[in-house]
Design an enzyme around this catalytic site. Structure first.
Site, PDB file in Angstrom:
ATOM      1  N   SER A   1     -27.913  52.560  19.891  1.00 43.54           N
ATOM      2  CA  SER A   1     -26.910  52.862  20.915  1.00 43.54           C
ATOM      3  C   SER A   1     -27.266  52.109  22.182  1.00 43.54           C
ATOM      4  CB  SER A   1     -26.879  54.361  21.210  1.00 43.54           C
ATOM      5  OG  SER A   1     -26.065  54.642  22.332  1.00 43.54           O
TER       6      SER A   1
ATOM      7  N   TYR B   1     -31.032  61.973  23.651  1.00 46.52           N
ATOM      8  CA  TYR B   1     -30.413  61.110  22.647  1.00 46.52           C
ATOM      9  C   TYR B   1     -30.779  59.652  22.921  1.00 46.52           C
ATOM     10  CZ  TYR B   1     -26.551  58.529  20.399  1.00 46.52           C
ATOM     11  OH  TYR B   1     -25.800  57.646  19.661  1.00 46.52           O
TER      12      TYR B   1
END
Length: 247
Positions: A142, A156
């Site tokens: 990501s 995250y």
């Protein structure tokens, strides 16, 4: 006759995973679609993959559990043959918010799925691919890994930074075994992940801060993954390809 590649896609029932299954089916892969809960979504994607001319097996399991990962690859080998590709895509974010407000159980779950799950899948794939003469792994990371995602989900982001380190290190470790390891680093993508973490309008709001002026589409991430698995990327390993609209 050239044998068709057999690729395991975790989190393959929806979003980026489903788009990746469909793209790979169109490029001649047979698919093992791993999913955690939504059997109906997994079967819908599998039917579309089969309609594209590929074989597809669905396997339910939690990638954070070693026995589930072993079962996923065991079924892949028994049903379709030696695994030649892995797309590590299954992931969770937990609720949006500041770290100081995060529940410990949510932090643990994000680490278990996003990092332990990737490690377990990479380990089993590396064993199988080394025995089979090589293969390719793509870890879905990501853009959060470098942006940090303050106020949203720094936990995250931290797991995705770890995924990037895993990708680089493992590419060097597995190169002599003819196993390529790369990553794709998406930005904000239009999937139901945002609704799941409590903010369905997040992609539309984020568009103003993205140089290309919009969120990405799952198919655009799938294209990058498919390229990294293809022969066109035969000399590419240890790369983390950013597909984030300029962020």
């Amino acid at each position: 006759m050239t044998r068709r590649p057999v690729t395991v896609v975790t989190g393959g029932s929806r979003g980026i995973g489903a788009a990746t299954c469909l793209r790979l089916a169109g490029e001649g892969h047979d698919l093992v679609l791993g999913y955690a809960r939504d059997e109906a979504a997994a079967e819908t994607t599998a039917e579309r993959v089969r309609a594209a001319g590929a074989r597809c097996v669905t396997v339910r399991g939690d990638v954070s559990e070693e026995c589930a990962v072993e079962r996923l690859f065991d079924i892949a080998g028994a049903e379709l043959g030696a695994v030649t590709g892995l797309v590590n895509n299954a992931g969770v974010t937990g609720p949006l918010g500041r770290l100081v407000d995060a529940r410990t159980e949510d932090l643990r779950r994000v680490v278990e799925v996003n990092l332990i799950g990737y490690l377990l899948c990479c380990r089993r794939a590396a064993r199988d691919m080394a025995a089979g003469g090589g293969g390719a792994i793509v870890n879905v990371s990501s853009a959060a890994a470098t942006l940090g995602s303050p106020g949203d989900y720094v936990h995250y982001a931290a797991t995705k930074a770890a995924v990037d380190a895993l990708t680089i290190g493992l590419s060097k470790e597995l190169g002599p075994d003819l196993i390529r390891v790369n990553g794709v680093s998406p930005g904000i993508v239009e999937t139901d992940m945002h609704a799941a973490m409590g903010d369905p309008d997040r992609p539309a709001r984020a568009a103003a801060g993205i140089p290309l002026g919009r969120a990405g589409r799952p198919e655009e991430i799938a294209g990058a993954i498919a390229w990294l698995l293809s022969e066109d990327a035969s000399y590419t390993t240890g790369a983390v390809l950013r597909v984030a609209g300029g962020r």
